[in-house]
Design a protein around this motif. Structure first.
Motif, PDB file in Angstrom:
ATOM      1  N   GLU B 104     -26.347   7.474  21.188  1.00  0.00           N
ATOM      2  CA  GLU B 104     -25.189   7.217  20.326  1.00  0.00           C
ATOM      3  C   GLU B 104     -24.033   6.558  21.066  1.00  0.00           C
ATOM      4  O   GLU B 104     -22.887   6.972  20.945  1.00  0.00           O
ATOM      5  CB  GLU B 104     -24.742   8.513  19.625  1.00  0.00           C
ATOM      6  CG  GLU B 104     -25.881   9.102  18.805  1.00  0.00           C
ATOM      7  CD  GLU B 104     -25.431  10.123  17.773  1.00  0.00           C
ATOM      8  OE1 GLU B 104     -24.248  10.106  17.386  1.00  0.00           O
ATOM      9  OE2 GLU B 104     -26.273  10.917  17.335  1.00  0.00           O
ATOM     10  N   PHE B 106     -21.491   3.380  21.374  1.00  0.00           N
ATOM     11  CA  PHE B 106     -20.923   2.520  20.328  1.00  0.00           C
ATOM     12  C   PHE B 106     -21.355   1.097  20.636  1.00  0.00           C
ATOM     13  O   PHE B 106     -20.835   0.464  21.564  1.00  0.00           O
ATOM     14  CB  PHE B 106     -19.409   2.671  20.286  1.00  0.00           C
ATOM     15  CG  PHE B 106     -18.999   4.085  20.016  1.00  0.00           C
ATOM     16  CD1 PHE B 106     -19.171   4.634  18.755  1.00  0.00           C
ATOM     17  CD2 PHE B 106     -18.489   4.879  21.027  1.00  0.00           C
ATOM     18  CE1 PHE B 106     -18.831   5.950  18.502  1.00  0.00           C
ATOM     19  CE2 PHE B 106     -18.148   6.200  20.786  1.00  0.00           C
ATOM     20  CZ  PHE B 106     -18.322   6.735  19.519  1.00  0.00           C
ATOM     21  N   SER B 107     -22.304   0.587  19.867  1.00  0.00           N
ATOM     22  CA  SER B 107     -22.966  -0.658  20.245  1.00  0.00           C
ATOM     23  C   SER B 107     -22.036  -1.856  20.150  1.00  0.00           C
ATOM     24  O   SER B 107     -22.206  -2.821  20.886  1.00  0.00           O
ATOM     25  CB  SER B 107     -24.211  -0.868  19.384  1.00  0.00           C
ATOM     26  OG  SER B 107     -23.857  -0.854  18.024  1.00  0.00           O
ATOM     27  N   GLY B 108     -21.025  -1.783  19.275  1.00  0.00           N
ATOM     28  CA  GLY B 108     -20.104  -2.911  19.131  1.00  0.00           C
ATOM     29  C   GLY B 108     -19.012  -2.927  20.202  1.00  0.00           C
ATOM     30  O   GLY B 108     -18.283  -3.905  20.333  1.00  0.00           O
ATOM     31  N   LEU B 109     -18.885  -1.849  20.940  1.00  0.00           N
ATOM     32  CA  LEU B 109     -17.861  -1.767  21.985  1.00  0.00           C
ATOM     33  C   LEU B 109     -18.497  -2.100  23.337  1.00  0.00           C
ATOM     34  O   LEU B 109     -19.690  -1.906  23.532  1.00  0.00           O
ATOM     35  CB  LEU B 109     -17.259  -0.359  22.043  1.00  0.00           C
ATOM     36  CG  LEU B 109     -16.100  -0.050  21.091  1.00  0.00           C
ATOM     37  CD1 LEU B 109     -16.491  -0.250  19.641  1.00  0.00           C
ATOM     38  CD2 LEU B 109     -15.584   1.367  21.296  1.00  0.00           C
ATOM     39  N   GLU B 113     -15.168  -0.050  27.207  1.00  0.00           N
ATOM     40  CA  GLU B 113     -14.509   0.553  26.047  1.00  0.00           C
ATOM     41  C   GLU B 113     -15.146   1.894  25.678  1.00  0.00           C
ATOM     42  O   GLU B 113     -14.454   2.834  25.298  1.00  0.00           O
ATOM     43  CB  GLU B 113     -14.560  -0.401  24.847  1.00  0.00           C
ATOM     44  CG  GLU B 113     -13.589  -1.556  24.956  1.00  0.00           C
ATOM     45  CD  GLU B 113     -13.721  -2.542  23.802  1.00  0.00           C
ATOM     46  OE1 GLU B 113     -12.706  -3.129  23.430  1.00  0.00           O
ATOM     47  OE2 GLU B 113     -14.837  -2.719  23.282  1.00  0.00           O
ATOM     48  N   ARG B 116     -13.617   4.227  28.075  1.00  0.00           N
ATOM     49  CA  ARG B 116     -12.184   4.462  27.818  1.00  0.00           C
ATOM     50  C   ARG B 116     -11.994   5.341  26.589  1.00  0.00           C
ATOM     51  O   ARG B 116     -11.095   6.173  26.523  1.00  0.00           O
ATOM     52  CB  ARG B 116     -11.445   3.123  27.654  1.00  0.00           C
ATOM     53  CG  ARG B 116     -11.012   2.555  29.002  1.00  0.00           C
ATOM     54  CD  ARG B 116     -10.307   1.225  28.860  1.00  0.00           C
ATOM     55  NE  ARG B 116      -9.279   1.232  27.839  1.00  0.00           N
ATOM     56  CZ  ARG B 116      -8.984   0.179  27.072  1.00  0.00           C
ATOM     57  NH1 ARG B 116      -9.642  -0.944  27.236  1.00  0.00           N
ATOM     58  NH2 ARG B 116      -8.050   0.254  26.177  1.00  0.00           N
ATOM     59  N   LEU B 117     -12.860   5.154  25.604  1.00  0.00           N
ATOM     60  CA  LEU B 117     -12.777   5.964  24.392  1.00  0.00           C
ATOM     61  C   LEU B 117     -13.035   7.433  24.715  1.00  0.00           C
ATOM     62  O   LEU B 117     -12.486   8.331  24.081  1.00  0.00           O
ATOM     63  CB  LEU B 117     -13.813   5.464  23.378  1.00  0.00           C
ATOM     64  CG  LEU B 117     -13.652   5.910  21.942  1.00  0.00           C
ATOM     65  CD1 LEU B 117     -12.358   5.346  21.362  1.00  0.00           C
ATOM     66  CD2 LEU B 117     -14.830   5.461  21.102  1.00  0.00           C
ATOM     67  N   ALA B 118     -13.882   7.661  25.728  1.00  0.00           N
ATOM     68  CA  ALA B 118     -14.242   9.039  26.074  1.00  0.00           C
ATOM     69  C   ALA B 118     -13.149   9.733  26.880  1.00  0.00           C
ATOM     70  O   ALA B 118     -13.164  10.950  27.011  1.00  0.00           O
ATOM     71  CB  ALA B 118     -15.551   9.045  26.861  1.00  0.00           C
ATOM     72  N   ARG B 160     -20.017   9.087  29.722  1.00  0.00           N
ATOM     73  CA  ARG B 160     -18.938   9.523  28.825  1.00  0.00           C
ATOM     74  C   ARG B 160     -18.676  11.015  28.981  1.00  0.00           C
ATOM     75  O   ARG B 160     -17.538  11.471  28.910  1.00  0.00           O
ATOM     76  CB  ARG B 160     -19.313   9.226  27.361  1.00  0.00           C
ATOM     77  CG  ARG B 160     -19.177   7.786  26.970  1.00  0.00           C
ATOM     78  CD  ARG B 160     -19.288   7.593  25.476  1.00  0.00           C
ATOM     79  NE  ARG B 160     -20.450   8.223  24.874  1.00  0.00           N
ATOM     80  CZ  ARG B 160     -21.019   7.828  23.740  1.00  0.00           C
ATOM     81  NH1 ARG B 160     -20.529   6.783  23.097  1.00  0.00           N
ATOM     82  NH2 ARG B 160     -22.058   8.454  23.247  1.00  0.00           N
TER      83      ARG B 160
END
Lengths: 209, 256
Positions: B104, B106-109, B113, B116-118, B160
């Motif tokens: 899982e 994020f394939s578009g990120l 990113e 960084r999201l994590a 992550r």
């Protein structure tokens, strides 16, 4: 507020979402009818916007430049917001996989409330620009535009901002040319384009496969 | 006999430290269907605890229920704090890292990113550790995660979880579908990670379980039916045959 009260409960449930939002839209229009009536209010902008400029042999009303500029500014702002900010990153990830974003410790609801707010603000800007285009405001103003908005979204590809931008130009130019050169068949041409796109690329021009 | 067995008073490995995560009488449901009937488990304060069982017995659902990703009832405590009623993002913020079954990412990120999201607020971000374990992620930082291979996506997913200072990691089938060389790689990373954070590991590859896990919890039909030292369980051919349908760690299909 609408988002918090109603729509938030309905993520993952798309049909109900549409029912609630379209229902609210109809109810709001009816409410405005009841209070202010359906008669259009005519408005006039600054003098410069009422005049025209000659470009390549055509007289183009100046308010159209404002409309185009406004659209570009809004588009650029949204693209920058999505690509460059943490909120934008959360939204892009959340559209793809909402539950995994929450599993990283992020409260996605806040981000989606913001999306709804930005959407509302963008619609507001659109409304102001449209009122100058039409020269009046009335509660029923949006209804013909709504159909085109749907068509543009579908042609561009659901979930694709750039797709919507490209499709809006494509649809508008096609419609105007067909109206001018093909005996006023603009609306028909748009529907034919919609059918062609759906047959060739069911997910839209730039939609995810 | 697959009746519910009471959890031993003391941790099976004999360590005195209190378990980091304690689950008692957990039930969970997806779309009205009961997928976890009654699970008791404890994740030791250090090392790897394995969650074992045949396909479809509720291992993934148990982990999702702890995260709050599916509806759940029962007791879940993290370092003594009740987390059984908290929404998923609160559970994660309290220090539960999640590495889901299908990565899982994020394939578009981009890879960067995704990391960084994590990043969680209030936690230090261990980029040194992550890039040390997965140098490839630094090189491929600007690449969209969806264009990575399965092994690389698994690295992003593990990274992550390792980026933050977590109290426990829930790692669901990290070697699934990976080539033998990558299975080794993932096992190496998990062994390294287990030195700093306790891990609850769902894993089909019993060789990996044997190498990493000290304790094991075994599920059958949504119930926990066995708790004890992992090696002891895997060495018991009758128990592994009955509960897993294989011989522990000596099955050729499970061997690396």
């Amino acid at each position: 507020m609408t988002e918090r009260l109603l729509v938030q409960r309905l993520y993952e449930r798309h049909i109900e979402q549409v029912l609630v939002t379209v229902g609210l839209a109809l109810a709001t229009v009816a409410l405005f009818d009841g209070i202010w009536g359906t008669d259009p209010r005519f408005l006039t902008g600054p003098a410069w916007m009422e005049s025209t400029t000659r470009i390549a042999g055509a007289n183009v009303p100046n308010d159209r430049f404002i409309a185009i500029l406004g659209a570009l500014v809004v588009l650029a702002a949204i693209v920058l917001f999505l690509q460059r900010t943490r909120f934008g990153m959360i939204i892009r990830a959340g559209v793809e996989n909402r539950s995994m974003v929450t599993a990283l410790g992020i409260d996605v609801r806040n981000a989606f409330t913001l999306v709804f707010t930005i959407g509302g603000a963008a619609a507001g800007v659109g409304g102001v620009l449209a009122s100058h285009y039409f020269g009046y405001v009335s509660p029923l103003l949006g209804q013909t535009l709504l159909i085109f908005a749907f068509i543009v979204t579908v042609i561009g590809g659901l979930g694709s901002l750039i797709g919507a931008a490209v499709a809006s130009v494509l649809v508008a130019v096609l419609q105007q040319f067909a109206n001018y050169y093909l005996w006023g068949t603009g609306d028909l041409a748009v529907v034919v384009l919609l059918a062609a796109v759906l047959l060739a690329r069911p997910s839209g021009l730039l939609g995810r496969q | 006999m697959s009746q519910h067995t009471a959890y031993p008073e003391k941790s099976a490995s004999g360590t005195a430290a209190a378990p980091v995560l304690v689950v008692r009488g957990l039930r969970a449901h997806v779309a009205g269907q009961q997928v976890v009937e009654h699970v008791d488990l404890e994740v030791a304060a250090t090392g790897v605890t394995a969650l074992l069982g045949r396909n479809g017995v509720g291992k993934t659902s148990t982990i999702k229920a702890v995260m709050g990703l599916i509806g759940r009832e029962g007791g879940i405590t993290l370092d003594g704090q009740d987390i059984s009623h908290l929404p998923t993002h609160r559970v994660a913020q309290l220090g539960v890292g999640y590495v889901p079954e299908d990565r899982e990412v994020f394939s578009g990120l981009t890879v960067t990113e995704n990391l960084r999201l994590a990043e969680r607020r209030g936690s230090e971000h261990r980029y040194d550790l992550v890039y040390d374990l997965f140098p490839e992620l630094r090189e491929r930082g600007q690449q969209a995660a969806g264009t990575l291979s399965g092994g690389q996506q698994q690295m992003v997913s593990l990274a992550r979880a390792l980026l933050n200072d977590n109290r426990v990691l829930l790692v669901d089938e990290p070697t699934k579908g990976l080539a033998p060389r990558l299975v080794q790689e993932v096992a190496r990373v998990l062994a390294h990670a287990a030195e700093v954070v306790p891990i609850l590991l769902v894993e089909q590859n019993l060789q990996v379980v044997r190498t990493l896990a000290r304790d094991a919890v075994v599920l059958t039909d949504g119930r926990s039916v066995h708790h004890g030292p992992a090696a002891e369980f895997l060495d018991d051919p009758v128990a592994t045959q009955r509960l897993l349908g294989v011989h522990g760690g000596t099955d050729p299909a499970g061997a690396v």
